[in-house]
Enzyme design. Structure first.
Site, PDB file in Angstrom:
ATOM      1  N   HIS A 246       0.795  -1.235   0.000  1.00 42.57           N
ATOM      2  CA  HIS A 246       0.000   0.000   0.000  1.00 42.57           C
ATOM      3  C   HIS A 246       0.826   1.283   0.000  1.00 42.57           C
ATOM      4  O   HIS A 246       0.721   2.109   0.912  1.00 42.57           O
ATOM      5  CB  HIS A 246      -0.994   0.007   1.158  1.00 42.57           C
ATOM      6  N   ASP A 319      -6.205  -4.136   0.249  1.00 40.98           N
ATOM      7  CA  ASP A 319      -6.035  -3.917   1.692  1.00 40.98           C
ATOM      8  C   ASP A 319      -7.399  -3.948   2.367  1.00 40.98           C
ATOM      9  O   ASP A 319      -7.691  -3.153   3.272  1.00 40.98           O
ATOM     10  CB  ASP A 319      -5.307  -2.607   1.994  1.00 40.98           C
ATOM     11  N   GLY A 338      -8.701   1.314   8.788  1.00 39.11           N
ATOM     12  CA  GLY A 338      -8.983   0.327   7.749  1.00 39.11           C
ATOM     13  C   GLY A 338     -10.307   0.514   7.046  1.00 39.11           C
ATOM     14  O   GLY A 338     -11.247   1.086   7.591  1.00 39.11           O
TER      15      GLY A 338
END
Lengths: 460, 339
Positions: A246, A319, A338
């Site tokens: 990421h 992700d 997240g």
């Protein structure tokens, strides 16, 4: 039937699918026949006729891509089944067009032994929605002090090739060096969460103008870039494979470009949310936009899009990080980092890269299928993924309708969590069908349950 | 007018209206009977997740002087310490019929979330959130400056019964804000409000205590206090509290030692002598005497630190009045995020 037409039948074995008049990688339209778990025929459009037992999919406005492969998924099982299970996560993956996912190691217990990775692998196989390739932890318990049993995981039934402490950075340079060296024995790769821990203590969002204004502790770009710089030099020194998870800043793109120009064996990923969103979304303190690494500036977003288009960044990853409602329905500082992504990433790539003319559908197939499969070393073996759309190849296929526009409704998604940053947003593109080795996991945009019954619940 | 979350959304007219109303409130406080019946029957909850005796007492006093019922809710020893979330606490307050929630929270943005998550219908007043904002502190600072400085800089002699400088902004006033800007919600609130009111603000701090991104703020930045005092000749010097846990490098601190900080950024008698005669010395409290401010400076006739506390009650009375009983049409049509 004219003399130039070919009749196929599906009277034996696994269901036979005729996908009529579909455009592989957005190119010339063809008739695609999936039978016996492989791509049996690719013929000129209109030349195949369905016989008995054949399921016909009208593909007139659809693009066919190889089944997508995610190198970076959090399935939460074992340990946090309230947020996601391997079954719900892989079902969401199928809805998003994925036929394989790599399940990150930060579970409870941590995936740092052969036993745990085999458990995850077997649960994935039993669920049957997508191949699950466990990612092994680099260090015991993700503690960053002792190497986990990398070899045991590599030689387990799960055949782990990707190792990562993701969620945490392997900050100790000597541990990182040893890990990079050790996995050479089985052609593994270390996937690094690049975050210098001291520079990011207490960090809540990107450090810059917005953090200064709204009073959230900043996560500086240099904290990511410093680790990437260190790690590419370590990878060069020991001649190992490094994968940068990421990546999110313009400086990181420059570093990867430089490293590749030196011939260093480094690959990099960008997430859908870092392609599509900027730090401005933090202004209202909506925890849906709290993520690690944080959303960055518009200049960073432009840089990662450019880096993806020119091949500096190898792949797009999700992700996918599901969290329970209580972990997100709170003030920013208390919220978990997240976002979910399995069911939206293809649309985000279409919106930011394809519809803007930066990439073709063939490029999409590269960054979301073949390249991640190659990095994860799953292009060969008993269940190969990321292979071309060609006769004889495994029938891992996704059909996309690029013309559809849909409003993302997190509560209706297949994932067990609802923390999508795109909730309420209209995105282009819809996965209409996903085939895993010739078996439909999604048809008409709806997951096909194992008992063969379609149920509502897909994002439409 | 629904909430007061930040000074950023306050227009010049709104800010002046609050300061003028505070002047009217202050005038009532010199009477023998200080209590007004304005908010009788209304319930104000002081929801403090972080210790702050002076701010809580100030809000409590303000609400009681307006005859509101006051409930003090401290996170310590409450259900919050047993793990209750902000959301559930908010739902409890909603069920109890709170009309206004005064919230102090260690997390930046918590008041914003409380105001906009749909958990409560009450007016939300930010009494300090993390490193973000402390709008009533900025308002009381502006009120104090206006009261002291506007007559002296030649504008406004005050309206009897209303207070000096009524109806005026702070155009032309030069303010130096000195110290730990990085962690200061007071600095963030003041920079924005003082800019809105036309003052010229200079932040003075060691580079480690200036946030990355400060270039977007409507102010100047200097690393040299003596230069600022001599060259700028500020009308007001606002000293910020240095948090003791950040004082030494052993704890990942932001400057080498307390002594070095005091030498470079402390306001002492010598630096006090560099100021114009009319300049005032301010501090949001609590002070670290001998660190950011010496006893001579803190106790000098120029120091208005105790008066800031008194003005805080009047300003908070004004805010509560305007939120719960004021005429919305006279304040402007700002969206809910702002007053």
């Amino acid at each position: 039937m004219t003399s130039s037409q070919i009749e196929i039948d599906g009277s034996s074995g696994l269901a036979t699918y005729l996908i009529r008049d579909v455009a592989p990688l957005g190119g010339e339209r063809v008739d695609l026949v999936l039978a016996g778990g492989v791509i049996e025929r690719i013929e000129p459009s209109g030349s195949v006729v369905a016989g008995e037992g054949v399921v016909v999919v009208e593909g007139g406005h659809l693009v066919a891509l190889p089944g997508l492969v995610d190198l970076h998924t959090h399935l939460r099982e074992p340990g946090r089944e309230d947020a996601e299970t391997i079954r719900s996560g892989t079902r969401a993956a199928a809805v998003g067009g994925f036929t394989a996912v790599h399940a990150m190691a930060n579970t409870t217990p941590v995936q740092d032994t052969a036993g745990v990775v085999e458990q995850v692998w077997r649960l994935g196989t039993e669920a049957g929605w997508a191949d699950v390739h466990p990612v092994g932890a680099v260090s015991v318990g993700l503690e960053g002090t002792h190497l986990a049993e990398l070899g045991a995981m590599a030689h387990s039934a799960a055949q782990v090739r990707v190792f990562s402490d993701d969620g945490k950075c392997v900050a100790d340079p000597i541990l990182m060096r040893r890990a990079l060296e050790y996995v050479k024995a089985f052609d593994g790769v270390i996937a690094q969460h690049s975050q210098e821990p001291r520079l990011t203590e207490g960090s809540q969002m990107n450090e810059g103008v917005v953090s200064a204004e709204i009073g959230l502790a900043g996560w500086p770009a240099v904290a990511e870039e410093a680790i990437i710089a260190r790690d590419v030099l370590l990878a060069e020194h020991v001649g190992s494979r490094l994968h940068v998870c990421h990546l999110s800043t313009a400086g990181s793109v420059d570093l990867i470009r430089w490293a590749k120009s030196r011939g260093i064996r480094v690959t990099a990923e960008v997430t859908g949310h870092h392609l599509g969103l900027t730090e401005e979304r933090a202004r209202d303190y909506d925890p849906m936009f709290k993520v690690n690494p944080p959303l960055r500036t518009a200049a960073d977003v432009e840089a990662v899009r450019e880096g993806l288009a020119d091949g500096t960044i190898d792949i797009v990853a999700t992700d996918h990080a599901p969290h329970t409602r209580e972990d997100k329905d709170c003030e920013w500082a208390a919220a978990a980092f997240g976002m979910t992504g399995l069911e939206t990433v293809l649309s985000v790539v279409q919106q930011t890269m394809v519809d803007t003319g930066r990439m073709t559908w063939a490029d999409v197939a590269r960054v979301l299928s073949s390249a991640p499969a190659q990095i994860g070393r799953i292009t060969d073996g008993p269940r190969p993924q990321g292979r071309p759309l060609a006769v004889g190849e495994p029938a891992n296929v996704v059909l996309v309708d690029p013309a559809v526009r849909r409003v993302v409704r997190p509560a209706e998604q297949a994932t067990a969590s609802a923390n999508s940053p795109f909730g309420g947003v209209e995105l282009p593109g819809q996965v209409m069908a996903t085939f895993l080795r010739g078996r439909a996991t999604v048809l008409d945009g709806v997951p096909v349950e194992q008992d063969g019954v379609s149920r509502v619940g897909a994002s439409r | 007018m629904k909430h007061l979350l930040t000074t950023r959304g306050l227009s010049r007219a709104d800010a002046i209206r609050i300061l003028d109303t505070a002047g009217q409130m202050a005038a009532t406080q010199s009477r023998e009977i200080k209590k007004l019946p304005t908010l009788r029957g209304r319930t104000v909850v002081n929801l403090f997740f972080e210790d702050s005796t002076r701010t809580r007492i100030s809000f409590e006093t303000a609400a009681k002087r307006l005859s509101a019922d006051v409930i003090n809710f401290s996170a310590k020893g409450s259900s919050v310490s047993k793990g209750e979330s902000l959301k559930d606490t908010a739902l409890t307050l909603q069920a109890m019929g709170a009309d206004a929630v005064v919230i102090r929270h260690q997390a930046s943005g918590a008041p914003h979330t409380l105001a906009h998550a749909g958990w409560v219908e009450a007016a939300v007043i930010n009494a300090g959130d993390g490193m973000h904002q402390h709008p009533t502190q900025a308002l009381l600072d502006a009120y104090t400056m206006r009261r002291h400085l506007m007559p002296r800089v030649g504008r406004g002699v005050g309206v009897p019964g209303v207070g000096a400088g009524a109806g005026l902004d702070l155009a032309g006033v030069r303010v130096a804000i000195v110290g730990d800007v990085l962690h200061s919600r007071v600095a963030r609130s003041n920079v924005q409000l003082l800019h809105t009111l036309g003052a010229q603000v200079t932040l003075v701090a060691p580079p480690t205590l200036v946030p990355v991104g400060v270039e977007a703020w409507p102010c100047e930045v200097s690393y040299h206090l003596d230069e600022v005092l001599v060259d700028l000749q500020p009308d007001a010097v606002m000293m910020l509290r240095v948090q003791r846990e950040r004082m030494s490098s052993a704890g990942g601190g932001f400057f080498p030692s307390p002594l070095e900080y005091t030498r470079n950024y402390g306001l002492d008698a010598v630096r006090l002598g560099l100021l114009p005669e009319h300049a005032i010395v301010m501090h949001p409290g609590p002070m670290n005497r001998g660190l950011e401010i010496s006893a001579e400076a803190a106790d000098s006739p120029r120091a208005v630190i105790v008066e800031q506390v008194a003005n805080g009650v009047a300003v908070r009375m004004a805010v509560l009045y305007l939120l719960l009983a004021g005429d919305v049409s006279q304040v402007g049509s700002h969206e809910r995020a702002s007053l």
